[in-house]
Design an enzyme around this catalytic site. Structure first.
Site, PDB file in Angstrom:
ATOM      1  N   GLY A 149      -2.110   5.362 -10.888  1.00 11.10           N
ATOM      2  CA  GLY A 149      -1.618   5.345  -9.525  1.00 11.10           C
ATOM      3  C   GLY A 149      -0.317   6.127  -9.416  1.00 11.10           C
ATOM      4  N   CYS A 150       0.063   6.457  -8.193  1.00 10.04           N
ATOM      5  CA  CYS A 150       1.266   7.262  -7.975  1.00 10.04           C
ATOM      6  C   CYS A 150       2.542   6.478  -8.297  1.00 10.04           C
ATOM      7  CB  CYS A 150       1.296   7.795  -6.556  1.00 10.04           C
ATOM      8  SG  CYS A 150       0.996   6.559  -5.260  1.00 10.04           S
ATOM      9  N   TYR A 151       2.686   5.298  -7.726  1.00  7.27           N
ATOM     10  CA  TYR A 151       3.859   4.483  -8.030  1.00  7.27           C
ATOM     11  C   TYR A 151       3.954   4.153  -9.526  1.00  7.27           C
ATOM     12  CZ  TYR A 151       5.075   3.469  -3.098  1.00  7.27           C
ATOM     13  OH  TYR A 151       5.472   3.543  -1.785  1.00  7.27           O
ATOM     14  N   THR A 153       2.909   5.862 -12.092  1.00  8.99           N
ATOM     15  CA  THR A 153       3.356   7.048 -12.827  1.00  8.99           C
ATOM     16  C   THR A 153       4.868   7.202 -12.731  1.00  8.99           C
ATOM     17  OG1 THR A 153       1.249   8.200 -12.487  1.00  8.99           O
ATOM     18  CG2 THR A 153       3.176   9.566 -12.969  1.00  8.99           C
ATOM     19  N   SER A 154       5.407   6.983 -11.534  1.00 12.53           N
ATOM     20  CA  SER A 154       6.848   7.162 -11.330  1.00 12.53           C
ATOM     21  C   SER A 154       7.674   6.079 -12.005  1.00 12.53           C
ATOM     22  CB  SER A 154       7.163   7.184  -9.826  1.00 12.53           C
ATOM     23  OG  SER A 154       7.076   5.880  -9.252  1.00 12.53           O
TER      24      SER A 154
END
Length: 346
Positions: A149-151, A153-154
């Site tokens: 997911g994007c969050y 990964t960050s």
């Protein structure tokens, strides 16, 4: 040429795959599905993608598509990838799923957070979490990739090196993240309309965002102990981009310079992770339209806390770019192929 098929090509992640793969000289897109746009050419729906004027959206019929490609990207809604992924893997195809359906190893945890049954939990053990900086060797051999997911990964990339070295008190981790509106998907919804988002900044899904168990799972693997975090998400009046600010109490005295050295040591050979020098902090504009993750760090000597700040494009390193990076690794292609572009500026 590697033949690629995109299941679900009319959403943001699907269209981003089309955009990125247009610049990949070793891949040919042989098919793309969309239930709502079946029969239309890609360039009709997305005029900017004029090179795809002869590629038409079609309905998703596994028997008709399962022998047409070498790699299948599933840009489908959560809950829809399970059956499709299982059938394609069963047909001995390699699959990269951009939904959450294969990310969480415990089916019960998935069902708790996503409010839908998991119909093929047997594949969860086989699925490889597609974060190349951590799982590259497994990705090379995988049949099924669970694209992160994007969050997550960050959050995972900045924290991972410190948890591996047991430098952060795992009971003190707070992840505070902000995302552009494309993170919610390409859909008509009042809360995502222009007048609702413009000139506003708000928190949402406080203490209950569905990416929480994914982050906790991977951080737990890194530390070797179960980790529970506070994770708060916010909606920015931007199209794309994520900025995450992460806090944790240090287990030992450390300077900002030493913290930077920890990150540099871990990611020195990673083409898409950029560590900011001391005194510089990442910004979303540094990564817009790119597959890079920028990480900055400050150690607050007064409080003994480390503050990690990361920036990614949620549609690229947070989704489709990372999927292409995984594909490159799986097929022995230069990992950076089609992903070397710099950020749009201004």
């Amino acid at each position: 040429m590697l033949k690629a098929f995109i299941c679900g090509g009319s959403g943001y992640t699907g269209s981003e795959l089309l955009r990125i793969l247009a610049g990949h000289d070793e891949v040919e897109i042989v098919g793309v599905t969309s239930e709502k746009s079946a029969g239309m050419s890609v360039s009709e729906l997305f005029p900017a993608f004029f090179i795809y004027k002869n590629l038409k959206f079609e309905n998703l019929h596994i028997e008709k598509i399962k022998d047409r490609a070498d790699i299948y990207f599933l840009a489908l809604p959560h809950g829809k990838s399970q059956e499709v992924g299982a059938l394609l893997v069963g047909a001995n195809k390699r699959v990269i799923d951009l939904s959450a359906d294969f990310r969480i190893k415990d089916a019960k945890v998935y069902e708790q957070w996503y409010k839908t049954p998991h119909s093929c939990s047997d594949l969860l053990k086989e699925a490889v979490y597609g974060l190349p900086e951590i799982y590259r060797d497994k990705i090379k051999k995988a049949r099924l990739i669970a694209n992160p997911g994007c969050y997550p990964t960050s959050a995972i990339l900045p924290l991972y090196p410190f948890l591996k070295k047991e430098l952060i008190n795992i009971d003190t981790i707070v992840v505070d993240s902000k995302s552009g509106t494309s993170g919610a998907g390409r859909k008509a919804e009042v809360t995502l309309s222009y007048c609702e988002v413009n000139e506003d900044f708000r928190a949402y899904n406080v203490a209950k965002h569905r990416h929480t168990p994914e982050i906790e799972q991977e951080l737990s693997y890194a530390s070797g102990r179960d980790i529970t975090i506070d994770f708060t998400t916010h909606l920015l009046p931007l199209n794309r981009g994520i900025l995450s600010t992460i806090y944790g109490k240090l287990n030992k005295n450390m300077t900002t310079k030493e913290a930077i050295e920890v990150l540099e040591e871990s990611y020195q050979n990673e083409p898409f992770v950029k560590i900011m020098p001391e005194g510089q902090i990442p910004a979303i504009k540094y990564v817009r339209g790119t597959n890079y993750c920028y990480i900055g760090v400050v150690v607050n000597q007064r409080t003994g806390r480390i503050i990690l700040i990361s920036a990614i494009d949620n549609l690229v390193k947070g989704a489709s770019g990372q999927a292409v990076q995984n594909m490159n690794i799986m097929f022995g292609i230069d990992e950076t192929k089609a992903l070397k572009n710099l950020a749009l500026s201004p």
